[in-house]
Design an enzyme around this catalytic site. Structure first.
Site, PDB file in Angstrom:
ATOM      1  CB  ALA A 149      68.559  83.876  71.651  1.00  0.00           C
ATOM      2  CB  THR A 207      59.349  83.422  80.385  1.00  0.00           C
ATOM      3  OG1 THR A 207      58.857  83.969  81.602  1.00  0.00           O
ATOM      4  CG2 THR A 207      58.821  84.235  79.224  1.00  0.00           C
ATOM      5  CB  SER A 260      59.217  96.620  80.693  1.00  0.00           C
ATOM      6  OG  SER A 260      58.337  96.302  81.749  1.00  0.00           O
ATOM      7  CE  LYS A 300      63.426  95.404  80.235  1.00  0.00           C
ATOM      8  NZ  LYS A 300      63.811  94.806  78.950  1.00  0.00           N
ATOM      9  CG  ASP A 324      70.865  83.134  76.704  1.00  0.00           C
ATOM     10  OD1 ASP A 324      69.702  83.540  76.497  1.00  0.00           O
ATOM     11  OD2 ASP A 324      71.324  82.931  77.854  1.00  0.00           O
ATOM     12  CB  ALA A 368      59.233  83.319  71.130  1.00  0.00           C
ATOM     13  CE1 TYR A 409      62.895  94.096  83.692  1.00  0.00           C
ATOM     14  CE2 TYR A 409      60.774  95.180  84.007  1.00  0.00           C
ATOM     15  CZ  TYR A 409      61.590  94.344  83.265  1.00  0.00           C
ATOM     16  OH  TYR A 409      61.125  93.764  82.128  1.00  0.00           O
TER      17      TYR A 409
END
Ligand code: ZN
Length: 655
Positions: free
Chosen positions: A416, A588, A539, A556, A439, A423, A552
């Protein structure tokens, strides 16, 4: 109690009466033992010349909705004094008519509604009038022989007013009591079960008389041996039990509410008193508190369900006894006494919890002290009912704004500190939710400077830390309704042939395993949640993988599969699980201007073209993803689970 008057600060105000009024009002407001959250009121009488060149006496009186601790000049409603004095001559005036006429007599239509005590302030023939609900004075008056004690303490120089309803009835009572009175012969007024009035031509003198009168009461309590409670150590309420209680309270209230356990040593000691079930039920410190706390707390002495049913039955009986056609309020308690664990406050917003906690701490202190003066004695039930169902309060119900859609709901967001996670926190708060923001970055603790967000540093791959974070969330907000499981990393590009074992494992640990653990730990709380729902941040790489991103994409894909199975397993418990597949979210931390420029150049595009390289030619921002997540957690998705929604501006490989 000490005077906080500072000659340097006061003289800088150059004898401006309204500025002095603001100054000493704030001095009163700083002292919790004098006024709490909107309690008390003050005024100043000032001569003003109107647009026709005529001079008029104007009463600047605290406006409703303002708090003495933070009041400013616009917080004082300017009302024509002669109009208020004319109202005082009437034999009868309903409170709604009083409010209307006070408003009509204002010289600034944009000012707030004058206090309901405006007529009373007008009747007191001094420039400055100060009114508090001082704990010490009210404590003494809330005892079986309170009146005698007050008389003995203050002698003849005090006007002692029996309890009547605030508003016109009180103003009329004072009007009648003070006809023919030489005001210079009294130092102030004590309103039984209510508070103190002081007055003087001088701001400092009026304020310091208040401090002096209250100090006398404090000294009296000491001399009579009314000790403060001996503090006791307690244990915080068990998180799961607290979440169960909050669930039951929300059901009675017919909307989700927050809950917070106050296990401070003084509150625990109060909860441990052997006769707590009896004394805590006698009534509030001052009748206006009933609006915040209801007449009595829920006392947790048996099974919570049984105690709550008894509370509701009791409330219904009280309403039926005194009701004369009023609109019945909800039957949910505003606070609970939990022996060994202190107290719990309930409310739709964080600010309600704080107000209730403050009010009940002061009430507990007063009850304990009054018990040592012969017994705590609050007002009779009919007086309390009259206040709880006051026409002005009933009128407020009809004007009440529609609450934000997620008011009273609790969310937890991981990852976060930045990007999509941050967001999501902002989007959820904007809809009225409170959020635990997790976080690994320690900056998360102070990242959101607002009461609606609890920042928790947490490594989501550490089961113990995760469990602590969930318990901390529930202790602070009362439960858990919504989860945005977002924490993730994007490992550096590597082909399968060149894959580094640690890199692969780290991606699986964070991007899949930590989410499974979070779900596992959160499920018992979500089961007790209000319309519980989970959003998993997946993703675009799941439906449209690319070379070099196996660590990754595989993780995901695993996470997506976890979400699909979770939707099936948790659906029977009423918990929805949906998945978002974002793509090309460039606002980001990882996407610096340099990286963006380099990537755009690689494809022979401008940065703008690169950012909007999708079917719709739009840029997707973190907030777009967050608003979708919030929507999916809300009622629009109440009949949808196991769905996967891409948010990428349209990607022909995904379509
Ligand atoms: Zn008052």
């Amino acid at each position: 109690m000490k005077s906080l008057w500072n000659e340097g600060e006061a003289s800088a105000l150059n004898n401006d009466l309204l500025k002095l009024r603001v100054y000493t009002s704030r001095l009163l407001g700083k002292e919790e033992d004098l006024v709490l959250h909107g309690g008390g009121n003050t005024s100043v009488k000032i001569k003003k010349t109107n647009i026709f060149g005529q001079e008029e006496d104007i009463l600047y009186v605290k406006g409703s909705g303002w708090d003495l601790a933070t009041i400013e000049e616009p917080g004082f409603a300017p009302v024509k004094l002669d109009a208020l004095l004319a109202l005082a001559e009437l034999d009868e005036l309903s409170d709604l008519e009083m409010v209307r006429n006070q408003r009509m007599a204002m010289i600034d239509p944009g000012a707030p509604n004058p206090s309901v005590e405006a007529i009373l302030h007008a009747l007191i023939p001094y420039t400055f009038v100060d009114h508090s609900h001082a704990d010490a004075v009210v404590t003494i008056s809330n005892t079986p022989n309170g009146r005698e004690r007050i008389e003995e303490l203050y002698g003849k120089n005090m006007l002692i007013v029996p309890y009547v309803m605030p508003g016109f009835i009180l103003a009329k009572e004072i009007y009648n009591m003070t006809r023919g009175l030489d005001w210079d012969t009294i130092d102030g007024m004590i309103l039984m079960n209510h508070g103190v009035f002081t007055f003087h031509a001088d701001a400092r003198e009026s304020y310091e008389r208040m401090i002096q009168i209250v100090s006398q009461a404090e000294d009296y309590l000491k001399s009579e041996g009314a000790q403060l409670i001996d503090e006791a150590a307690g244990t915080p309420a068990n998180a799961l039990q607290l979440a169960k209680l909050r669930r039951r309270i929300s059901e009675v209230w017919k909307k989700p509410v927050l809950a917070r356990n106050d296990h401070s040593p003084a509150t625990v000691a109060f909860s441990n008193l052997s006769n707590i079930g009896e004394i805590a039920n006698r009534g509030p410190l001052t009748p206006d508190h009933i609006i915040r706390t209801k007449r009595t707390p829920l006392i947790l002495q048996h099974e919570a369900d049984q105690d709550l049913s008894a509370f509701v039955a009791n409330y219904n009986q009280y309403f039926d006894t005194y009701n004369q056609g009023e609109t019945k309020l909800d039957q949910a308690p505003r606070w609970a006494v939990w022996p060994g664990h202190g107290a719990v406050s309930f409310g739709p917003a964080v600010k309600n919890l704080k107000i209730i906690e403050d009010v009940t701490r002061h009430t507990a202190k007063a009850i304990h002290q009054a018990e040592q003066l012969g017994g705590w004695k609050a007002l009779p039930l009919d007086d309390l009912f009259e206040m709880e169902y006051w026409s002005l309060e009933q009128a407020k119900l009809k004007r009440a704004k529609k609450p934000l859609p997620m008011q009273g709901k609790v969310a937890l967001v991981t990852g976060a500190a930045g990007g999509i996670g941050k967001a999501c926190v902002e989007s959820l708060v904007a809809e009225g939710a409170v959020v635990a923001a997790l976080d690994i970055n320690p900056a998360i603790v102070a990242a959101f400077d607002q009461n609606e967000v609890l920042g928790i540093q947490c490594d989501v791959t550490d089961m113990t830390q995760l469990e602590q974070a969930i318990h901390q969330t529930v202790s602070y907000f009362g439960g858990l309704d919504m989860l945005v499981t977002n924490a993730g990393i994007f490992p550096k590009s590597a082909t399968i042939a060149d894959m580094d074992g640690d890199l692969w494992q780290k991606s699986l640990d964070i991007n899949v395993t930590s989410h499974q653990r979070l779900l596992q730990l959160a499920v018992p709380f979500l089961e007790l949640g209000f319309e519980p729902a989970v959003v998993i941040i997946g993703s675009k790489n799941v439906p449209a993988p690319g070379p070099g991103a196996s660590a990754y994409s595989v993780a995901k894909a695993g996470l997506t599969q976890l979400g699909r199975i979770a939707a099936m397993e948790l659906g029977v418990k009423g918990i929805r699980v949906n998945i978002i597949h974002p793509n090309a979210v460039y606002d980001t931390a990882i996407w610096t201007d340099e990286i963006l420029a380099a990537r755009a150049k690689h494809y022979g595009l401008t940065i703008e073209q690169y950012k909007t390289n999708n079917v719709l030619r739009v840029e997707v921002t973190s907030r777009d993803v967050a608003d979708l997540a919030t929507l999916m957690l809300g009622p629009s998705f109440s009949k949808i689970t196991g769905a996967q929604i891409p948010i990428d501006g349209g990607n022909d490989r995904v379509i």
